[in-house]
Design a protein around this motif. Structure first.
Motif, PDB file in Angstrom:
ATOM      1  N   MET A   1       0.394  -1.062  -0.029  1.00 61.77           N
ATOM      2  CA  MET A   1       0.073   0.026   0.039  1.00 61.77           C
ATOM      3  C   MET A   1       0.996   1.317   0.114  1.00 61.77           C
ATOM      4  O   MET A   1       1.655   1.577   0.603  1.00 61.77           O
ATOM      5  N   ALA A   2       0.635   2.065  -1.159  1.00 65.02           N
ATOM      6  CA  ALA A   2       1.658   3.436  -1.112  1.00 65.02           C
ATOM      7  C   ALA A   2       1.502   4.590   0.452  1.00 65.02           C
ATOM      8  O   ALA A   2      -0.054   4.669   0.809  1.00 65.02           O
ATOM      9  N   ARG A   3       2.001   4.919   1.015  1.00 64.34           N
ATOM     10  CA  ARG A   3       2.244   6.114   2.174  1.00 64.34           C
ATOM     11  C   ARG A   3       1.963   7.299   1.656  1.00 64.34           C
ATOM     12  O   ARG A   3       3.318   8.524   1.735  1.00 64.34           O
ATOM     13  N   THR A   4       0.262   7.545   1.220  1.00 63.43           N
ATOM     14  CA  THR A   4       0.180   8.882   1.114  1.00 63.43           C
ATOM     15  C   THR A   4      -0.225   9.147   1.993  1.00 63.43           C
ATOM     16  O   THR A   4      -1.571  10.392   1.211  1.00 63.43           O
ATOM     17  N   ALA A   5      -0.418   8.607   2.927  1.00 59.21           N
ATOM     18  CA  ALA A   5      -1.567   9.334   4.275  1.00 59.21           C
ATOM     19  C   ALA A   5      -2.078  10.300   4.575  1.00 59.21           C
ATOM     20  O   ALA A   5      -2.603  10.979   5.468  1.00 59.21           O
ATOM     21  N   GLU A   6      -0.900  11.147   4.131  1.00 59.48           N
ATOM     22  CA  GLU A   6      -0.994  12.939   5.080  1.00 59.48           C
ATOM     23  C   GLU A   6      -0.828  13.398   3.558  1.00 59.48           C
ATOM     24  O   GLU A   6      -1.262  14.750   3.955  1.00 59.48           O
ATOM     25  N   SER A   7      -1.278  12.863   2.861  1.00 57.39           N
ATOM     26  CA  SER A   7      -1.895  13.320   1.323  1.00 57.39           C
ATOM     27  C   SER A   7      -3.222  13.968   1.234  1.00 57.39           C
ATOM     28  O   SER A   7      -4.118  13.285   2.196  1.00 57.39           O
ATOM     29  N   VAL A   8      -3.437  15.220   0.576  1.00 56.65           N
ATOM     30  CA  VAL A   8      -5.364  14.963  -0.234  1.00 56.65           C
ATOM     31  C   VAL A   8      -5.223  14.052  -1.247  1.00 56.65           C
ATOM     32  O   VAL A   8      -4.742  14.507  -2.433  1.00 56.65           O
ATOM     33  N   ALA A   9      -6.392  13.200  -1.270  1.00 52.55           N
ATOM     34  CA  ALA A   9      -7.163  12.460  -2.594  1.00 52.55           C
ATOM     35  C   ALA A   9      -7.808  13.229  -2.991  1.00 52.55           C
ATOM     36  O   ALA A   9      -8.460  13.287  -2.963  1.00 52.55           O
ATOM     37  N   VAL A  10      -7.773  13.534  -4.829  1.00 53.17           N
ATOM     38  CA  VAL A  10      -8.022  13.975  -5.667  1.00 53.17           C
ATOM     39  C   VAL A  10      -8.305  12.912  -6.310  1.00 53.17           C
ATOM     40  O   VAL A  10      -7.841  12.658  -7.162  1.00 53.17           O
ATOM     41  N   ILE A  11     -10.060  13.203  -6.823  1.00 53.01           N
ATOM     42  CA  ILE A  11     -10.422  12.113  -7.252  1.00 53.01           C
ATOM     43  C   ILE A  11     -10.796  12.300  -8.920  1.00 53.01           C
ATOM     44  O   ILE A  11     -12.053  12.854  -8.581  1.00 53.01           O
ATOM     45  N   GLY A  12     -10.162  12.006 -10.057  1.00 54.96           N
ATOM     46  CA  GLY A  12     -10.462  12.902 -11.534  1.00 54.96           C
ATOM     47  C   GLY A  12      -9.825  14.110 -11.813  1.00 54.96           C
ATOM     48  O   GLY A  12      -9.398  14.429 -10.722  1.00 54.96           O
ATOM     49  N   ALA A  13      -9.528  13.866 -13.021  1.00 52.85           N
ATOM     50  CA  ALA A  13      -7.928  15.242 -13.649  1.00 52.85           C
ATOM     51  C   ALA A  13      -9.532  16.242 -14.895  1.00 52.85           C
ATOM     52  O   ALA A  13      -8.546  16.092 -15.963  1.00 52.85           O
ATOM     53  N   GLY A  14     -10.257  16.577 -13.978  1.00 55.80           N
ATOM     54  CA  GLY A  14     -11.089  17.543 -15.257  1.00 55.80           C
ATOM     55  C   GLY A  14     -10.826  18.886 -14.461  1.00 55.80           C
ATOM     56  O   GLY A  14      -9.774  18.768 -14.274  1.00 55.80           O
ATOM     57  N   ILE A  15     -11.703  19.869 -14.854  1.00 53.91           N
ATOM     58  CA  ILE A  15     -11.987  21.046 -14.525  1.00 53.91           C
ATOM     59  C   ILE A  15     -11.630  20.949 -13.181  1.00 53.91           C
ATOM     60  O   ILE A  15     -10.689  22.069 -12.413  1.00 53.91           O
ATOM     61  N   ALA A  16     -12.940  20.689 -11.940  1.00 49.34           N
ATOM     62  CA  ALA A  16     -12.654  20.684 -10.554  1.00 49.34           C
ATOM     63  C   ALA A  16     -11.978  19.910  -9.774  1.00 49.34           C
ATOM     64  O   ALA A  16     -10.654  20.703  -8.934  1.00 49.34           O
ATOM     65  N   GLY A  17     -11.152  18.833 -10.872  1.00 47.79           N
ATOM     66  CA  GLY A  17      -9.763  18.164 -10.074  1.00 47.79           C
ATOM     67  C   GLY A  17      -8.878  18.627 -10.233  1.00 47.79           C
ATOM     68  O   GLY A  17      -8.046  18.887  -9.236  1.00 47.79           O
ATOM     69  N   LEU A  18      -8.064  19.293 -11.322  1.00 47.57           N
ATOM     70  CA  LEU A  18      -7.043  19.552 -11.736  1.00 47.57           C
ATOM     71  C   LEU A  18      -6.901  20.977 -11.379  1.00 47.57           C
ATOM     72  O   LEU A  18      -5.624  21.831 -10.264  1.00 47.57           O
ATOM     73  N   ALA A  19      -8.065  22.063 -11.131  1.00 46.71           N
ATOM     74  CA  ALA A  19      -8.431  23.123 -10.270  1.00 46.71           C
ATOM     75  C   ALA A  19      -7.833  23.302  -8.736  1.00 46.71           C
ATOM     76  O   ALA A  19      -7.223  23.804  -8.216  1.00 46.71           O
ATOM     77  N   THR A  20      -8.594  22.487  -8.164  1.00 41.12           N
ATOM     78  CA  THR A  20      -8.521  22.353  -6.669  1.00 41.12           C
ATOM     79  C   THR A  20      -7.378  21.636  -6.152  1.00 41.12           C
ATOM     80  O   THR A  20      -6.248  22.341  -4.771  1.00 41.12           O
ATOM     81  N   ALA A  21      -6.870  20.653  -7.181  1.00 36.33           N
ATOM     82  CA  ALA A  21      -5.116  20.424  -7.018  1.00 36.33           C
ATOM     83  C   ALA A  21      -4.007  21.593  -7.009  1.00 36.33           C
ATOM     84  O   ALA A  21      -3.259  21.596  -6.436  1.00 36.33           O
ATOM     85  N   THR A  22      -4.728  22.481  -8.147  1.00 34.69           N
ATOM     86  CA  THR A  22      -3.270  23.389  -8.072  1.00 34.69           C
ATOM     87  C   THR A  22      -3.615  24.109  -7.338  1.00 34.69           C
ATOM     88  O   THR A  22      -2.217  24.808  -6.545  1.00 34.69           O
ATOM     89  N   GLY A  23      -4.776  24.667  -6.928  1.00 34.12           N
ATOM     90  CA  GLY A  23      -4.974  25.679  -5.657  1.00 34.12           C
ATOM     91  C   GLY A  23      -4.011  25.073  -4.410  1.00 34.12           C
ATOM     92  O   GLY A  23      -3.271  25.679  -3.394  1.00 34.12           O
ATOM     93  N   LEU A  24      -4.605  23.404  -4.203  1.00 29.91           N
ATOM     94  CA  LEU A  24      -4.027  23.272  -3.121  1.00 29.91           C
ATOM     95  C   LEU A  24      -3.060  23.357  -2.860  1.00 29.91           C
ATOM     96  O   LEU A  24      -1.708  23.564  -1.693  1.00 29.91           O
ATOM     97  N   ALA A  25      -2.397  22.969  -3.341  1.00 35.76           N
ATOM     98  CA  ALA A  25      -0.435  22.815  -3.984  1.00 35.76           C
ATOM     99  C   ALA A  25       0.601  23.729  -3.776  1.00 35.76           C
ATOM    100  O   ALA A  25       0.637  24.080  -3.013  1.00 35.76           O
ATOM    101  N   ASP A  26      -0.530  25.501  -4.113  1.00 36.98           N
ATOM    102  CA  ASP A  26      -0.446  26.919  -4.066  1.00 36.98           C
ATOM    103  C   ASP A  26       0.243  26.636  -2.578  1.00 36.98           C
ATOM    104  O   ASP A  26       0.824  27.319  -2.356  1.00 36.98           O
ATOM    105  N   ALA A  27      -0.755  25.786  -1.792  1.00 35.70           N
ATOM    106  CA  ALA A  27      -0.965  26.618  -0.671  1.00 35.70           C
ATOM    107  C   ALA A  27      -0.202  25.763   0.421  1.00 35.70           C
ATOM    108  O   ALA A  27      -0.563  25.483   1.410  1.00 35.70           O
TER     109      ALA A  27
END
Length: 399
Positions: A1-27
């Motif tokens: 099992m990959a150890r990504t327990a301290e991250s936020v998982a975004v399911i889907g790389a459409g507009i909503a998913g990528l915009a959310t991921a970009t904003g979270l990464a910037d923060a």
């Protein structure tokens, strides 16, 4: 099992998913995106970015990138009937809206993500709770863990059943033919103008993308039984031409120059009673699938991203359940209103007034559009996080 327990998982790389991921990464919030497709390809056609989402993209530092892709030329909106008669008050400023090819928008939203922040070919099949974390199960048998999950995986979301029971999508009775035509094939077309033609049982929209080198079109027509079952399928330009026989020369001339089109069955959902459960939240079409008649599907997804960033910013992920409740309060009522308004506006465009709900007292179109475009999703989320109110909805006579 990959150890990504301290991250936020975004399911889907459409507009909503990528915009959310970009904003979270910037923060500074660790994030990873999981997408079932094997590549982020040249999919879709045109999207009109309205001021409410442009405000978010600017806060994410993407305005200059957008200007490298698309023209800053102001977009006008003109309204016609099916005979080509222009409405007297038709030419209006589209309030700063900027059109963009959906593939270019996806590329822009994924531009700043680290390569290892995106996992392709990952089809989620389930989410399980596991102590203080969440376990993501994928179709290939692999699992990963995360501190929080954001389901941005569309109208058929695999995350939504974990959050809330929801009825099947609602078919609108209409389908949409979508596609692109090189502008050079239509030298007389007003290239910096969005146009809406309305007639009995159908309507037709066009606007430019890729610095006015392409004309994006969407043609809405009533569906037969075969079309009803098609979510997405190749369309026949000859059949489309038959649907608009007898319409004005401009629309017929554009259709005559179409080489390829796809058709979509138009479905939405009834507003959901909640978007969140514990450390899992929904965004984009997974939360508020809506018809395209207000052009707000992608824009509302970007608003979701802004709100999610604000409730999670500078906060330990142990408080994510509280943050997601704030997100729900900041976003759900507004997006649900726009879902209902989009459905009603489509009925109006196609002359289907008899189907209006007598209990759905929505405000007039211009009032609603001002309310939509003027909203600051990030500000609202900050206010809710501070204990303030969410949003006030337009009131007044139905359209």
């Amino acid at each position: 099992m990959a150890r990504t327990a301290e991250s936020v998982a975004v399911i889907g790389a459409g507009i909503a998913g990528l915009a959310t991921a970009t904003g979270l990464a910037d923060a500074g919030i660790p994030v990873r995106v999981y997408e079932q497709a094997e590549a982020l390809g040249e999919v879709g056609a045109g999207v009109s970015l309205a001021p409410n989402s442009l405000r978010v993209l600017d806060s994410f530092g993407l305005t200059d990138r957008l200007s490298e892709i698309e023209s800053r030329e102001p977009l006008r909106m003109a309204f016609y009937n099916h005979e080509g008669v222009r409405s007297e008050d038709s030419e209006v400023d589209a309030r700063g809206a900027r059109p963009i090819h959906r593939a270019d928008l996806i590329d822009m939203l994924s531009w700043r993500l680290e390569p290892d922040a995106l996992r392709l070919g990952a089809r989620l099949v389930g989410v399980d709770e596991n102590g203080d974390g969440l376990v993501l199960r994928f179709a290939d048998g692999s699992t990963e863990t995360a501190a929080a999950v954001i389901g941005a995986d569309g109208i058929h979301s695999a995350v939504r059943p974990f959050v809330v029971d929801a009825p099947d999508p609602v078919f609108s009775g209409m389908i949409a033919y979508r596609g692109l035509v090189p502008a050079e094939r239509l030298p007389d077309w007003p290239i910096h103008e969005a146009q809406l033609y309305t007639g009995p049982g159908r309507h037709f929209i066009s606007f430019p993308v890729r610095r006015a080198k392409l004309l994006n079109f969407v043609a809405f027509v009533a569906a037969d039984d075969e079309m009803r079952e098609s979510w997405s399928a190749p369309g026949d330009p000859a059949e489309l031409a038959k649907e608009f026989a007898g319409w004005n020369e401009s629309v017929r001339g554009l259709i005559d120059r179409i080489d390829k089109t796809f058709r979509w069955g138009l479905y939405d959902r009834e507003p959901l009673p909640t978007w969140v459960r514990g450390r899992v939240a929904l965004a984009g079409d997974a939360a508020h699938a809506m018809l395209p008649h207000v052009g707000q599907g992608g824009n509302q997804s970007i608003e979701d991203a802004a709100a999610l960033v604000e409730v999670l910013r500078d906060r330990p992920l142990t408080e994510v359940a509280t943050a997601f409740q704030e997100y729900d309060r900041a976003r759900r009522e507004r997006a649900s209103y726009i879902q209902r308004f989009s459905r009603r506006l489509g009925l109006q465009y196609d002359g289907r007034h008899a189907e209006f709900s007598t209990t759905d007292q929505l405000a007039g179109r211009e009032d609603v559009m001002r309310w939509i475009f003027g909203h600051d999703s990030a500000l609202t989320a900050r206010q809710v996080r501070a204990g303030g109110p969410s949003v006030s909805l337009p009131t007044g006579a139905a359209i």
